[in-house]
Design an enzyme around this catalytic site. Sequence first.
Site, PDB file in Angstrom:
ATOM      1  CG  ASP A 144      -1.853   1.245   1.230  1.00  0.00           C
ATOM      2  OD1 ASP A 144      -2.314   1.543   0.152  1.00  0.00           O
ATOM      3  OD2 ASP A 144      -2.256   1.495   2.234  1.00  0.00           O
ATOM      4  CD  GLU A 158      -4.480   1.845  -2.744  1.00  0.00           C
ATOM      5  OE1 GLU A 158      -5.005   0.940  -1.866  1.00  0.00           O
ATOM      6  OE2 GLU A 158      -4.353   2.916  -2.511  1.00  0.00           O
ATOM      7  CG  ASP A 186      -0.956   3.287   6.020  1.00  0.00           C
ATOM      8  OD1 ASP A 186      -1.232   4.124   4.903  1.00  0.00           O
ATOM      9  OD2 ASP A 186      -1.203   3.843   6.946  1.00  0.00           O
TER      10      ASP A 186
END
Length: 179
Positions: free
Chosen positions: A7, A68, A141
Amino acid sequence: MRVLGVDPGLTRCGVGVVEGVAGRPLTMLGVGVVRTPADAELGHRLVAVEQGIEQWLDEHRPEYVAVERVFSQHNVRTVMGTAQASAVAMLCAARRGIPVALHTPSEVKAAVTGSGRADKAQVGAMVTRLLRLSAPPKPADAADALALAICHIWRAPAQNRLQQAVALHTATASKGRPA
């Protein structure tokens, strides 16, 4: 399949490693956050993110890296930092020959919770349940990184079959054309 989920972020870059196959219980092998000081020079922050990701790659030896996909937000500064951290993760994987997959936030949320509009708390709760953890990983996160890895494990087999079907169709179609 062993997947490192990333992330991306400059201040907090979530990382998590999940192992398993679609349809079977999954196992978390590690979760954490690579942190950089907000007041440090950009180049130094990117090097710190690279070093952190390299340590995770060395320690866990994933077969895939799921990152991501950066999407446009209202804050251009945030988008730029996220994109830069994302590029570092992809570079680290590519340098080692590890395939990289990009997943949008809504794809990850839909895969893990069933809704592409799920909030962070819902994602954290489902990650906790799916990986049989005693509590949601903190900060968010870290949970998001695990969700990315789970999403990739569940989506990769179908994506691979689609890519193979397209490649076969393209090869068959090109053979039938006159030269």
